[in-house]
Scaffold this motif. Sequence first.
Motif, PDB file in Angstrom:
ATOM      1  N   TRP A  75       0.829  -1.202   0.000  1.00 20.42           N
ATOM      2  CA  TRP A  75       0.000   0.000   0.000  1.00 20.42           C
ATOM      3  C   TRP A  75       0.863   1.251   0.000  1.00 20.42           C
ATOM      4  CZ3 TRP A  75       1.463  -2.452   4.344  1.00 20.42           C
ATOM      5  CH2 TRP A  75       1.737  -1.714   5.476  1.00 20.42           C
ATOM      6  N   MET A  77       2.507   4.516   1.128  1.00 18.28           N
ATOM      7  CA  MET A  77       2.940   5.213   2.346  1.00 18.28           C
ATOM      8  C   MET A  77       3.433   6.574   1.892  1.00 18.28           C
ATOM      9  SD  MET A  77       2.878   4.149   5.473  1.00 18.28           S
ATOM     10  CE  MET A  77       4.255   5.033   6.177  1.00 18.28           C
ATOM     11  N   ARG A  84       3.313  -5.665   3.841  1.00 12.99           N
ATOM     12  CA  ARG A  84       3.316  -6.549   4.999  1.00 12.99           C
ATOM     13  C   ARG A  84       2.644  -7.865   4.632  1.00 12.99           C
ATOM     14  NH1 ARG A  84       6.297  -3.281   6.523  1.00 12.99           N
ATOM     15  NH2 ARG A  84       6.515  -2.266   8.570  1.00 12.99           N
ATOM     16  N   PHE A 105       4.038  -3.534  15.494  1.00 13.05           N
ATOM     17  CA  PHE A 105       4.111  -2.174  16.045  1.00 13.05           C
ATOM     18  C   PHE A 105       4.423  -1.145  14.960  1.00 13.05           C
ATOM     19  CE2 PHE A 105       6.099   1.326  18.446  1.00 13.05           C
ATOM     20  CZ  PHE A 105       5.184   1.477  19.474  1.00 13.05           C
ATOM     21  N   THR A 106       5.056  -1.576  13.862  1.00 12.43           N
ATOM     22  CA  THR A 106       5.443  -0.633  12.813  1.00 12.43           C
ATOM     23  C   THR A 106       4.370  -0.476  11.743  1.00 12.43           C
ATOM     24  OG1 THR A 106       6.534  -2.317  11.452  1.00 12.43           O
ATOM     25  CG2 THR A 106       7.877  -1.223  13.137  1.00 12.43           C
TER      26      THR A 106
ATOM     27  N   ARG B  41       3.601  14.170   4.624  1.00 16.99           N
ATOM     28  CA  ARG B  41       3.585  13.449   5.906  1.00 16.99           C
ATOM     29  C   ARG B  41       4.978  12.959   6.301  1.00 16.99           C
ATOM     30  NH1 ARG B  41      -1.051   9.101   5.847  1.00 16.99           N
ATOM     31  NH2 ARG B  41      -0.456   8.978   3.658  1.00 16.99           N
ATOM     32  N   ASN B 238      10.574  -1.348   5.503  1.00 20.72           N
ATOM     33  CA  ASN B 238      10.112   0.018   5.743  1.00 20.72           C
ATOM     34  C   ASN B 238       8.893   0.059   6.659  1.00 20.72           C
ATOM     35  OD1 ASN B 238      11.871   1.846   4.233  1.00 20.72           O
ATOM     36  ND2 ASN B 238      11.229   0.636   2.453  1.00 20.72           N
ATOM     37  N   LEU B 239       8.791   1.152   7.391  1.00 17.21           N
ATOM     38  CA  LEU B 239       7.695   1.309   8.338  1.00 17.21           C
ATOM     39  C   LEU B 239       6.368   1.479   7.599  1.00 17.21           C
ATOM     40  CD1 LEU B 239       9.217   3.778  10.975  1.00 17.21           C
ATOM     41  CD2 LEU B 239       9.376   1.284  10.870  1.00 17.21           C
ATOM     42  N   GLY B 240       5.304   1.100   8.297  1.00 18.97           N
ATOM     43  CA  GLY B 240       3.964   1.295   7.758  1.00 18.97           C
ATOM     44  C   GLY B 240       3.190   2.331   8.551  1.00 18.97           C
ATOM     45  N   THR B 241       3.897   3.290   9.086  1.00 14.93           N
ATOM     46  CA  THR B 241       3.264   4.341   9.883  1.00 14.93           C
ATOM     47  C   THR B 241       4.102   5.615   9.816  1.00 14.93           C
ATOM     48  OG1 THR B 241       2.561   4.986  12.112  1.00 14.93           O
ATOM     49  CG2 THR B 241       4.452   3.517  11.972  1.00 14.93           C
ATOM     50  N   PHE B 242       3.412   6.751   9.932  1.00 18.05           N
ATOM     51  CA  PHE B 242       4.106   8.041  10.072  1.00 18.05           C
ATOM     52  C   PHE B 242       4.041   8.547  11.508  1.00 18.05           C
ATOM     53  CE2 PHE B 242       3.006   8.286   5.461  1.00 18.05           C
ATOM     54  CZ  PHE B 242       4.283   8.469   4.966  1.00 18.05           C
ATOM     55  N   LEU B 245       5.580   8.643  17.472  1.00 15.13           N
ATOM     56  CA  LEU B 245       5.812   7.796  18.647  1.00 15.13           C
ATOM     57  C   LEU B 245       6.237   6.391  18.223  1.00 15.13           C
ATOM     58  CD1 LEU B 245       2.783   8.915  20.837  1.00 15.13           C
ATOM     59  CD2 LEU B 245       5.200   9.301  21.328  1.00 15.13           C
ATOM     60  N   ARG B 246       5.600   5.869  17.206  1.00 13.76           N
ATOM     61  CA  ARG B 246       5.982   4.538  16.713  1.00 13.76           C
ATOM     62  C   ARG B 246       7.348   4.580  16.040  1.00 13.76           C
ATOM     63  NH1 ARG B 246       2.014   0.838  17.278  1.00 13.76           N
ATOM     64  NH2 ARG B 246      -0.059   1.672  17.718  1.00 13.76           N
TER      65      ARG B 246
END
Lengths: 130, 320
Positions: A75, A77, A84, A105-106, B41, B238-242, B245-246
Motif C-alpha cells: 500500500w 505510504m 506486509r 508495532f510498525t 507526511r 520500511n515502516l507502515g506508519t508516520f 511515537l511509533r
Amino acid sequence: MPLSVLLPLVGVGIIGIAVMLHVLGLSRAAQLPDEVAAKAAWLREFPDATPTRVILSHDHHAALIETDDGPGVVWAMGADTTARALSGARIRRTAKGLRIDLPDFTAPHIHLRLDPDEAAHWPTYMKDSA
Amino acid sequence: MSDMITFPDVVNWAVPFFIAAILAELLWIVIKGRGGRYETRDALTSLLMGAGNVASGIVLGFVAYGFFMALWAITPLDLGTSFWTIALCFVLDDLRYYWVHRFGHRIRWVWASHVNHHSSQHYNLTTALRQTWTGTFTFMMVMRAPLILLGFHPGMVLFVGGLNLIYQFWIHTEAITRLPRWFEAVMNTPSHHRVHHGRNPRYLDCNYAGVFIIWDKLFGTFVPELDSEKVDYGLVHNLGTFNPLRVAFHEWVGIYRDATQPGLGWRERLNYCVMPPGWSHDGSRSTSLDIKARYVSQYPDSAGSPGLPYTEIKGQNTRP
C-alpha cells in the motif's frame, strides 16, 4: 537561544513547511501503475517471497499479493510504498474499504480505500490463501 | 580548572538556518523539477522527530551533562580553550562520532535509538532532522568520556558535537551531486552520505563518518556512490506508519518482544539486545552481512565490488 523564541520558531517552522508542501501538491499518495509495479513494490520488501498472484485496487493505491508463504498487501505510504504479510491479521469492512489490524508495532493499522466490490472480495482472498 | 566556561548551544541557534535551507531546497526541487523529493507526511514526521529530539535534550540532557561534569571534576588535565584545542577536540570528537555511529548500526541496543534517522524513504534536508528521542538510553555518552578525561572541557565537547551535527545537516540532499575530488576525498559529502542511507545490499552499513570521510577509509567501511546503482532510501523493512511515537520507539518494542519471548536462555535474550540488527536465535532473520551474502549468491558477478563480499559466506555477522 531562549525557549520563548525557540519554541514558537520551531512550531511556526513545522506548520509552515507542512502547509507549503500540501499546497504545492506534495501530499499525493503513491500509485502503482500496474501489476508489475505492485509486484516490484512487494519484492522490494520481501525479495524471497515471489508473488503468485497480484490483484491491484481500482484506485491503484494498494495491491493484494498472494505468495506460497501466504497473502500480503502493498500500500501507499505517502509518495512511496511498503508491504506486509498478513499472518495474524484481523480484517474488517469500513465505510471506505477495509481496515487491517496487524500484530506489528510498525504497521498496526492499514486502511485500504477500496470499491465496495473490492472490499467485499479481498477478505475472501486474504483468508483463502492464508 | 576552567569550570565556568560556557559555549553557545549552536544547534538551537542553527534552527532558523535549518528552516531557511529546507525552504530553499524545496523551492529548488519544485522549480527545477529535479534534485530530490518531498512528501508532506514524511517531512512532517521528520520535523516532529527533530523537535522531539530538542525536547528530549532539554528533559534528559542533564544525565549526560552530569556525567561529563563528574568526569571533569576528577581529571587532573585541562587543555584550555585555545583555537587549536577546540580544533583538535573537533577532530577527535568526529572520530568519536564515527565509532558511536558504527555501533549504532552494529549493536541493536544502539540501533534502536538510531533507526528512526533511517526510517524515511526520502532523502532531503528534513531527513537530517529526523533525530532520535532516546539517545540517552544507549549510554553512548561514555564514548565522550576519554575526551573529557584528556582535558577537553565538557562544554567544548558538546559544542564541537553540535558543530558536527550542523555540518551533517546539509549533506542530506540529492540536490548536490558530486563536489570537487579533493573535497570528496577528505570530507563527508551528500554523495557519501546518500550511500549511508541506502537499503541496497551493497550500501548497507557503510560510510559512518560525520564530518571527515577519512575515518571510513581508514577503518575499511567506505563505499562510494555508484552511478550504476541508484540509492534506494529507507529501512530493509520500511515502516507502515508516520506516527512519530511509533517511529521513535518501534525498535525498542521489537527488542522487548524478542528478548522476552518464552523458551530462550539468558544468552539469547542478551544477544537480542547487543547483536547486530537482524540477528535471531534461530537464524530466521537476516543481518546486513547475510543480505549482502545472499545478494552475491544471486549475482555472482557482483562479488568483491564496492560494499559486497568476495564470497557468499553467511553468518559472519558479529563484527561491530
